[in-house]
Each structure stands twice: as structure tokens, then as C-alpha cells.
Design a protein around this motif. Structure first.
Motif: not given
Length: 422
Positions: A339-345, A360-376
Motif C-alpha cells: 500500500a503506497v501513499t501519495m508522498n511515500r510517508l 508504509f509504502s514498502g518501507h514498513g518492516a521496522m516502522v510498523t512495529t514502532l507505529a503499533g507501540e506508539l498507538i498503545a
């Protein structure tokens, strides 16, 4: 559903995991999580660690989407370089983004904390497709070192053979903070840790709708209505099926991978065992598995219909980089949607007590874990770090439901053509 893209090396070699079916018990909780990829699993785990009761709903099985079939590359940061972020957002916001997305290796921390066996290796090499790309990499490495004290190694063209047995590249940057792993084993490891923390996981259960009524929030699934104080939508490529308006912020790109049979000369191909991604817009990325296969991703398609023969589709890209194994047996070929966004962010945010993270535009293997923890964290009323990512700009693709995909495809094809023209 039957998945035509499931001939995956990861699925064939993953650690044991029995399906978790709908348990038919009381359907209320503090937090309902939709989606069993890295974002949903890490959010569920982090919420349970904070004392919330959590139910996670996954239509297929944990790690079914990009989380369980990606290239296994762990690349610090975002799709934008740190210098691009600073030019756009200024020094203060870039400091906050850098601290989160470069310095916070939450994947490595989770692997260590929960003893997740997922073939973790260190080292990532960005390979320059052109001399111009290499010049930009050198400037970025100097910026990272001077501005943040972040150390990476500039690799000159004549030294690239120390990392990769291919003459194609004009140099590169080796980042010891990056690496690679078995992505599905990591997802299963997160799921097991989440269950140990008290999360109830329902697989084979589709979420149809998030409801917000006078009685409170809820999620309607195939067989239940789950009442919840908070809902986390972590469905990424499928987010439009749950929240149609959020689906406007991404378009799907099909990406394909192959895994060779074990290679006798594997170590000679990649002597430092680093993961490699090149600098093209439609990039090649590759690494060695624990059992000495070359796992190679190359080419993109903007149609949702996969090629009849994935191995034949990807093989020419592999042969261009490594002609010495052009005829190597290919044991697995698979693909999936990015899933790709307009600006790749990434597009991350909240609407009341409903949180979301996708694109996450193909760059999510690390930032997805971070995103989940920040939501918590934000759910526990500490939203400062969550807001750093939630404040990233985002806008929907133009064209509405029917034209959004074709218009985005035209733009992507333009950049793919630039790759070919150099």
C-alpha cells in the motif's frame, strides 16, 4: 480464501503455529485490533503490556499480508532521507522523527525481549544504480554523521565486490544498524508474545465495519459484535474494506519475490551477508536466507492480477544483477500487495478512539512495529511521540474510486521509465 501468491519460502519454513479460531466467548474488551500484521500485533502486544484487555481479529492468519511475505529487509528510517525531512519540516521536527525512526530499533528489541527465532542478521547495503545516485548517498552519509552522529560506511565502486559479486553498481552505503530476518517467523513470534500477555487472537474472522453508537465503539465481524473502548485499524492494503474514506489515501502495488534452491556459491554472491536494495524507483532487493538461498525481489506490477509464472517474471531481474546464477533453480515464487501513499510517508492518525496506521509504502518492516507501540502509548494518554508520526502530511489520491488507481499507475510508470533511461 485461496491465495494464488502463497508459494512462499517463508510459509514453507515458518515456525509452528496452529490456527486461532473464534472462541465464542464474551465479545467485549478495552481494545479491538483489526489486522494481524506487524502493526496490529505490536499494538495488541503493547496494549496488553499496559493492562488493556485486547481482542485481535484477522481475516486470514497472522502475517498473511505484507508482514509475512516481504523481502525481509530491515532498513532504518523512512522513505524520505533525513536531509529531505529537514528541508521540508525543519530541524526540530526532523530531530523527533530521527529519534523515532532511526534510533529506535523496536524490532530488534522485541526479538530480544521475547526470544523470537527469526534468523536475524545485521547489515544493510544501499547500492547506487548510477554515479549520480552514489553522489547523493555520499552527501546523505555525511549529513547523517555530522548532524546526528549516525555512522554508516561509504563503499566506493571499486570496493563493492567486498559486499556484492555484481559489476552493476557505482558504490553504496553500508548501514550496520540495518539488517534482515525471516518476516513470517517474526510475525508469529509477536503473536505468541501477544497471547502470552493476554491477547485473544481470532483468525479466519473478517471485520466488516467499525461502529460508533450511543452504546459505544464496536467492530462487526462475521460472527460477532465486539464492544470496545478503543479500536485500532491495522489492515493496511485492505483498509478501504473497513473504512472506505481511508482507502483513498493509498493505492496497491503488486510486488514479487523468488527464492532459489540453496546455492553452493551463496557466500561469494554476498560476502558480508548484508541485505541489499538498489536506488532505482522500481528497485531490486535481495539477501541470503539462513539456508543459503538467494531471496530476490524485482519488478512491480500495477495490475492486481499476478503473472502466470512468478519465477519467470522475476528471474530476468536476478540474472541482470547476478548473471553467474542466471539459470539457478528457483524453488519458490510469491508476491503480495504494497500500500503506497501519495508522498511515500505512512498515514497514521486517530479519530476519537479509533486509531489507524497504513501506507508504509514498502518501507514498513521496522516502522510498523514502532507505529503499533506508539498507538498503545497514545491510548494510555501519552500521545507526544505518536503525534510525531501522526503529524506527517497526507492527502488522498485524486480521481475518486474508479480513477484513483489508473492515475496513480501513470505516475508510477513515469518513474519506472526514468529508471530505464538513467
Amino acid at each position: 480464501m485461496t491465495d494464488p501468491l502463497a508459494n512462499s519460502y517463508y510459509a514453507a519454513t515458518a515456525q509452528a503455529w496452529r490456527p486461532r479460531a473464534f472462541d465464542g466467548q464474551d465479545c467485549s474488551c478495552d481494545v479491538a485490533v483489526i489486522g494481524g500484521g506487524y502493526t496490529g500485533l505490536s499494538a495488541a502486544l503493547a496494549c496488553a503490556e499496559r493492562g488493556f484487555s485486547v481482542i485481535l481479529i484477522e481475516r486470514e492468519h497472522v502475517g498473511f499480508g505484507a508482514s509475512g511475505r516481504n523481502g525481509g529487509q530491515l532498513i532504518p528510517g523512512l522513505r524520505w532521507s533525513a536531509s529531505e525531512l529537514e528541508a521540508e519540516f525543519g530541524r526540530e521536527r526532523t530531530d523527533a522523527l530521527f529519534d523515532l525512526c532511526w534510533r529506535q530499533n523496536r524490532v530488534q528489541a522485541r526479538i530480544a525481549n521475547h526470544a523470537i527465532d527469526c534468523d536475524l542478521k545485521t547489515g544493510h547495503l544501499e547500492a547506487a544504480w548510477t554515479a549520480k545516485d552514489f553522489g547523493a548517498m555520499q552527501r546523505e552519509a555525511e549529513f547523517l554523521a555530522t548532524r546526528f552522529g549516525y555512522q554508516s560506511a561509504v563503499v566506493a565502486k571499486q570496493d563493492m565486490a567486498n559486499h556484492i559479486a555484481s559489476p552493476l553498481y557505482h558504490g553504496g552505503i553500508h548501514d550496520p544498524q540495518g539488517g534482515h530476518f525471516h518476516p513470517l517467523d517474526y510475525a508469529i513470534g509477536l503473536a505468541k508474545a501477544a497471547e502470552a500477555a493476554g491477547v485473544r487472537i481470532w483468525e479466519g474472522e473478517r471485520a466488516h465495519e467499525i461502529t460508533d453508537t450511543a452504546e459505544g465503539l464496536g467492530v462487526i465481524t462475521d460472527r460477532a459484535h465486539i464492544g470496545a473502548r478503543h479500536v485500532i485499524d491495522a489492515t493496511d492494503s485492505w483498509i478501504g474494506q473497513v473504512e472506505a474514506d481511508l482507502g483513498r489515501y493509498t493505492v496497491p502495488i503488486m510486488n514479487y519475490n523468488i527464492a532459489t534452491a540453496p546455492l553452493a556459491n551463496a557466500d561469494a554472491l554476498l560476502p558480508t551477508d548484508a541485505a541489499v536494495a538498489d536506488s532505482r524507483f522500481v528497485l531490486n532487493y535481495f539477501r541470503l536466507s539462513a539456508d543459503k538461498r538467494l531471496i530476490f525481489g524485482g519488478g512491480e506490477r500495477y495490475s492486481q492480477t499476478p503473472p502466470h509464472d512468478i519465477a519467470a517474471f522475476v528471474r530476468p531481474f536476478m540474472a541482470e544483477v547476478f548473471p553467474q546464477i542466471a539459470d539457478a533453480p528457483i524453488a519458490y515464487g510469491w508476491g503480495g500487495t504494497v500500500a503506497v501513499t501519495m508522498n511515500r510517508l505512512p498515514h497514521i492518525g486517530r479519530r476519537g478512539n479509533v486509531f489507524f496506521a497504513h501506507g508504509f509504502s514498502g518501507h514498513g518492516a521496522m516502522v510498523t512495529t514502532l507505529a503499533g507501540e506508539l498507538i498503545a502509548e497514545a491510548m494510555a494518554e501519552t500521545a507526544e511521540r505518536f503525534d510525531v508520526l501522526a503529524d506527517l502530511p497526507s492527502r488522498p489520491f485524486p480521481g475518486g474510486k474508479w480513477l484513483r488507481g489508473p492515475l496513480a499507475t501513470l505516475g508510477l510508470l513515469y518513474y519506472a521509465l526514468k529508471d530505464k533511461l538513467g
